[in-house]
Design a protein around this motif. Structure first.
Motif, short mmCIF file in Angstrom:
data_model
loop_
_atom_site.label_atom_id
_atom_site.label_comp_id
_atom_site.label_asym_id
_atom_site.label_seq_id
_atom_site.Cartn_x
_atom_site.Cartn_y
_atom_site.Cartn_z
N GLY A 1 -22.38 2.48 -36.27
CA GLY A 1 -23.29 3.52 -36.70
C GLY A 1 -24.05 4.19 -35.58
N GLY A 2 -24.06 3.59 -34.40
CA GLY A 2 -24.76 4.18 -33.27
C GLY A 2 -23.85 5.10 -32.48
N PRO A 3 -24.43 5.97 -31.65
CA PRO A 3 -23.61 6.86 -30.83
C PRO A 3 -22.91 6.10 -29.71
CG PRO A 3 -25.92 7.08 -30.22
CD PRO A 3 -25.88 6.16 -31.41
N LEU A 4 -21.73 6.57 -29.33
CA LEU A 4 -21.02 5.98 -28.20
C LEU A 4 -21.58 6.63 -26.93
CD1 LEU A 4 -18.90 3.98 -27.34
CD2 LEU A 4 -17.15 5.71 -27.66
N ALA A 5 -22.79 6.21 -26.58
CA ALA A 5 -23.56 6.84 -25.51
C ALA A 5 -23.09 6.32 -24.15
CB ALA A 5 -25.05 6.58 -25.71
N TYR A 6 -21.86 6.69 -23.82
CA TYR A 6 -21.21 6.11 -22.65
C TYR A 6 -20.11 7.08 -22.23
CZ TYR A 6 -18.46 2.63 -20.00
OH TYR A 6 -17.79 1.96 -19.03
N HIS A 7 -19.76 7.05 -20.94
CA HIS A 7 -18.71 7.94 -20.44
C HIS A 7 -17.34 7.31 -20.72
CE1 HIS A 7 -20.67 5.67 -17.08
NE2 HIS A 7 -19.47 5.11 -17.04
N TYR A 8 -16.75 7.68 -21.83
CA TYR A 8 -15.52 7.03 -22.30
C TYR A 8 -14.28 7.90 -22.13
CZ TYR A 8 -16.91 9.87 -26.37
OH TYR A 8 -17.30 10.89 -27.20
N LEU A 9 -14.35 8.95 -21.32
CA LEU A 9 -13.23 9.89 -21.24
C LEU A 9 -11.97 9.24 -20.66
CD1 LEU A 9 -12.78 12.84 -22.03
CD2 LEU A 9 -13.09 13.44 -19.62
N THR A 10 -12.12 8.31 -19.70
CA THR A 10 -10.94 7.63 -19.17
C THR A 10 -10.21 6.88 -20.28
OG1 THR A 10 -12.27 5.72 -18.54
CG2 THR A 10 -11.85 7.38 -16.83
N SER A 11 -10.95 6.39 -21.27
CA SER A 11 -10.32 5.67 -22.38
C SER A 11 -9.59 6.62 -23.32
CB SER A 11 -11.37 4.86 -23.15
OG SER A 11 -11.92 3.84 -22.34
N ILE A 12 -10.06 7.86 -23.43
CA ILE A 12 -9.33 8.87 -24.20
C ILE A 12 -7.96 9.11 -23.56
CG2 ILE A 12 -9.27 11.31 -24.86
CD1 ILE A 12 -11.19 9.84 -26.58
N THR A 13 -7.94 9.23 -22.24
CA THR A 13 -6.66 9.44 -21.53
C THR A 13 -5.74 8.26 -21.74
OG1 THR A 13 -8.01 10.53 -19.83
CG2 THR A 13 -5.67 10.20 -19.36
N SER A 14 -6.26 7.04 -21.62
CA SER A 14 -5.42 5.86 -21.80
C SER A 14 -4.96 5.73 -23.25
CB SER A 14 -6.19 4.61 -21.38
OG SER A 14 -6.46 4.64 -19.99
N ALA A 15 -5.80 6.12 -24.20
CA ALA A 15 -5.38 6.11 -25.60
C ALA A 15 -4.23 7.09 -25.82
CB ALA A 15 -6.56 6.46 -26.51
N ALA A 16 -4.27 8.23 -25.14
CA ALA A 16 -3.16 9.18 -25.22
C ALA A 16 -1.88 8.55 -24.68
CB ALA A 16 -3.52 10.45 -24.47
N ALA A 17 -2.01 7.75 -23.62
CA ALA A 17 -0.83 7.05 -23.08
C ALA A 17 -0.26 6.07 -24.09
CB ALA A 17 -1.21 6.33 -21.79
N VAL A 18 -1.13 5.42 -24.86
CA VAL A 18 -0.65 4.52 -25.92
C VAL A 18 0.12 5.32 -26.97
CG1 VAL A 18 -1.33 2.90 -27.73
CG2 VAL A 18 -2.52 2.88 -25.53
N MET A 19 -0.35 6.53 -27.27
CA MET A 19 0.30 7.35 -28.28
C MET A 19 1.70 7.80 -27.85
SD MET A 19 -1.98 7.03 -30.49
CE MET A 19 -1.00 7.83 -31.73
N VAL A 20 1.96 7.81 -26.54
CA VAL A 20 3.31 8.19 -26.09
C VAL A 20 4.15 6.97 -25.73
CG1 VAL A 20 2.57 10.47 -25.31
CG2 VAL A 20 2.57 8.55 -23.69
N GLY A 21 3.68 5.77 -26.14
CA GLY A 21 4.57 4.62 -26.05
C GLY A 21 4.07 3.40 -25.33
N MET A 22 2.98 3.46 -24.57
CA MET A 22 2.52 2.29 -23.82
C MET A 22 1.63 1.41 -24.69
SD MET A 22 1.84 3.57 -19.91
CE MET A 22 2.26 1.94 -19.32
#
Length: 633
Positions: free
Chosen positions: A164-185
């Motif tokens: 319920g709280g905000p993700l008050a953190y710099h998580y952009l590198t995890s967005i990129t890695s999540a995209a890598a998971v979506m393409v097969g990793m």
């Protein structure tokens, strides 16, 4: 195939950044265009993925492909149809960027990191293992972010470790890695491969920045090595152990480094790579962007081109989700850059107003969204004279003398030496120096050690200056005595960093992240519970539900919440009441939308729940032996 697909995705996202810099100015070298442009493009592309996933209700393979294709098409269009600006080498005729010494230094770091990242997080029959203590400590958070985006449908992002709280953190590198998971990793492979690629770019970026400032390939290589290997005089602790044992090989084989013991002796300055860059992945984006911004400002104040200030401001505006620590560090450095470079008042005001204005206009709305309208970490800003010497009870000067050793006197000589660097470079590096003073007076984060994240950039300036000074002295004095002394001085500055590297390379720092059973728990949670389910779990930082299942929990590790400025004490009491099956348990379950309660080794140690009573009251949906999960709603 997944590795190739991820590499192509990163290239497609990154190319627009390279071409944008190519079109912006002819004052950047080809090396700078690539090592700064690729991270810039990936940051902007990852922001596009974040926005698209939020709008369309989640991250998908199709969405990742569309964003990558659009990014690549835009890059190709800009390359083919926009007027092309030649790189600096073509306009100045400057030849080889790398010399023999710098090639050896960079090559050895590249080899070291190839070995590091292939084994820094790996599976065996017993579970998932971290190959370095800071990876064990911090990557549970990064894995949790990636799995929440992939398996937990966490869009728009919320704090899965504090539901319920905000993700008050710099998580952009995890967005990129999540995209890598979506393409097969898989998540582990996505994190390690992404970190390796960007560590190589970061290595070359550090060298490119040092080369621009020193105009000397050897000095740039030495400065880069000092930064990545530099550390305290903590190696003296190991030397003392060797002196006692009279067995250097045996002592180093047994345990070559222990940061806890180092802290007990007051050696708190850690190697920047293993303390910050490797575990805290935001530097993979923040550092290249900072070097690009400072490079554009340096070129800008030499030519007073308004577009360079505008570009620097817009790029700084991408930092809130990329790396907030770099954003704060630049906020400490750039006002002094402005003060140290003056020209006609009207031009000066227009240029810097453009930079700071565009930075604020683009960054502040992102910060507001990221922090959920709350002050977060900034609420902890406070005076604290002497930084952490208040805890060590040491004289301030003695603390820094033993933590930085020869770096301090050599810095003083380098700052006072005229002609050591080009005047503009010397002045720019002077602008980093007030950060040292400010961070010894003011603590900017709840955990005072986090000021190291701002000292980080000051230390980079120190290493460039000291690297240039050592190179110059080496060239000017050919006597064996002088060169032996210089080599000895340099060794004292990097020996702690070498010992940390040796400890990791020798497998002395391996720690279990998750057991094989915990990996099965996470897999079953993903299969048997909805993505938006909320769990009550223990407060261990590496709990399998938030780390590998990607599910949100009522509350996780308090140390992280404290560091992010979250006031968690009331929620902690409520979680304990739920596990005690207090009279208001039903109301608390409703208050926090708790769907499931996990009872495993961590919960039994933390809460000592009445397992028999839980079994009689709630249906059990998962049982792996050590773990039981109950549906409470």
């Amino acid at each position: 195939m997944a590795l190739i697909a991820t590499g192509l995705m990163l290239l497609a996202l990154g190319l627009p950044g390279v071409i944008a810099l190519r079109r912006l100015t002819d004052q950047l070298t080809a090396l700078e265009e690539w090592v700064y442009g690729l991270p810039l493009g990936v940051v902007v592309g990852s922001l596009a993925l974040l926005g698209s996933a939020t709008i369309f209700g989640g991250l998908s393979t199709g969405l990742v492909i569309v964003v990558a294709v659009v990014s690549l098409a835009g890059a190709l269009w800009a390359w083919l149809w926009s007027p092309r600006r030649p790189a600096q080498e073509e306009t100045t005729g400057r030849l080889a960027v790398f010399g023999p010494l710098s090639t050896v230094i960079l090559g050895l770091f590249a080899l070291r990191w190839a070995i590091l990242w292939t084994g820094v997080l790996d599976y065996d029959g017993q579970g998932l293992w971290a190959g370095q203590i800071n990876i064990w400590g911090d990557w549970a958070l990064h894995l949790g972010d990636v799995t929440s985006f992939v398996y937990g449908d966490n869009f728009p992002p919320q704090n899965t470790r504090y539901a319920g709280g905000p993700l008050a953190y710099h998580y952009l590198t995890s967005i990129t890695s999540a995209a890598a998971v979506m393409v097969g990793m898989d998540p582990v492979g996505a994190l390690t491969f992404h970190s390796f690629v960007f560590c190589i770019l970061l290595l070359l970026g550090l060298y490119a920045f040092a080369l621009r400032l020193t105009q000397d390939r050897d000095a740039a290589g030495v400065g880069t090595a000092l930064f990545l290997l530099g550390g305290s005089l903590g190696w003296l602790v190991i030397a003392g152990d060797v002196n006692k044992s009279k067995n250097i090989v045996g002592t180093l084989r047994e345990y070559p480094w222990n940061q806890g013991i180092q802290n007990d002796y007051g050696f708190s300055w850690q190697n920047m790579f293993f303390a910050l860059i490797e575990p805290q992945r935001g530097y993979l984006y923040g550092l290249p962007l900072a070097l690009l911004i400072l490079t554009l400002l340096l070129v800008g104040v030499q030519h007073w081109e308004w577009k360079l200030f505008a570009a620097a401001g817009l790029i700084a505006g991408t930092l809130p989700f990329a790396h907030t620590s770099t954003l704060v560090a630049l906020a400490l450095i750039t006002p002094f850059v402005a003060l140290l470079f003056r020209t006609d008042l009207r031009v000066w005001v227009r240029s810097w107003a453009l930079f700071f204005g565009l930075w604020m206009v683009t960054a502040l709305p992102q910060i507001y969204l990221q922090q959920g309208g709350e002050r977060g970490e900034t609420s902890a800003i406070r005076w604290q004279l002497g930084w952490i010497t208040q805890h060590t009870q040491e004289p301030w000067l003695w603390f820094w003398a033993k933590n930085l050793g020869w770096f301090i006197p050599l810095l003083g000589i380098a700052l006072a030496s005229r002609g050591l660097l080009p005047p503009a470079s010397h002045r720019l590096l002077w602008a980093f120096m007030p950060t040292f003073i400010l961070c010894n007076l003011i603590v900017f984060r709840p955990w005072d050690w986090d000021n190291t994240k701002f000292f980080f950039y000051w230390f980079l300036a120190v290493c460039i200056l000291v690297g240039m000074l050592l190179t110059k002295i080496w060239r000017e004095h050919r006597s064996v005595a002088v060169r032996t002394m210089l080599a000895g001085i340099a060794a004292t500055m990097i020996l702690s960093g070498l010992l940390v590297n040796y400890q990791q390379l020798a497998g002395k720092d391996r720690n279990q992240m998750l057991s094989a059973e915990e990996l099965r728990v996470a897999e079953q949670v993903r299969e048997r519970t909805p993505p938006h389910a909320t769990f009550a779990v223990s407060f261990q930082h590496n709990h399998p539900v938030p780390v590998m299942a990607g599910r949100r929990v009522v509350m996780s590790y308090p140390g992280w919440l404290f560091a992010f400025g979250v006031s968690y004490q009331e929620r902690e009491r409520d979680v304990r009441a739920i596990y005690a099956l207090a009279p208001d348990t039903a109301a608390l379950v409703q208050k926090y939308d708790v769907d499931y309660v996990v009872i495993g080794p961590g919960e039994e140690q933390e809460f000592t729940p009445n397992l028999v009573l839980f079994r009689s009251r709630y249906p059990r949906i998962i049982n792996t032996g050590s773990y039981e999960i109950f549906k409470v709603r």
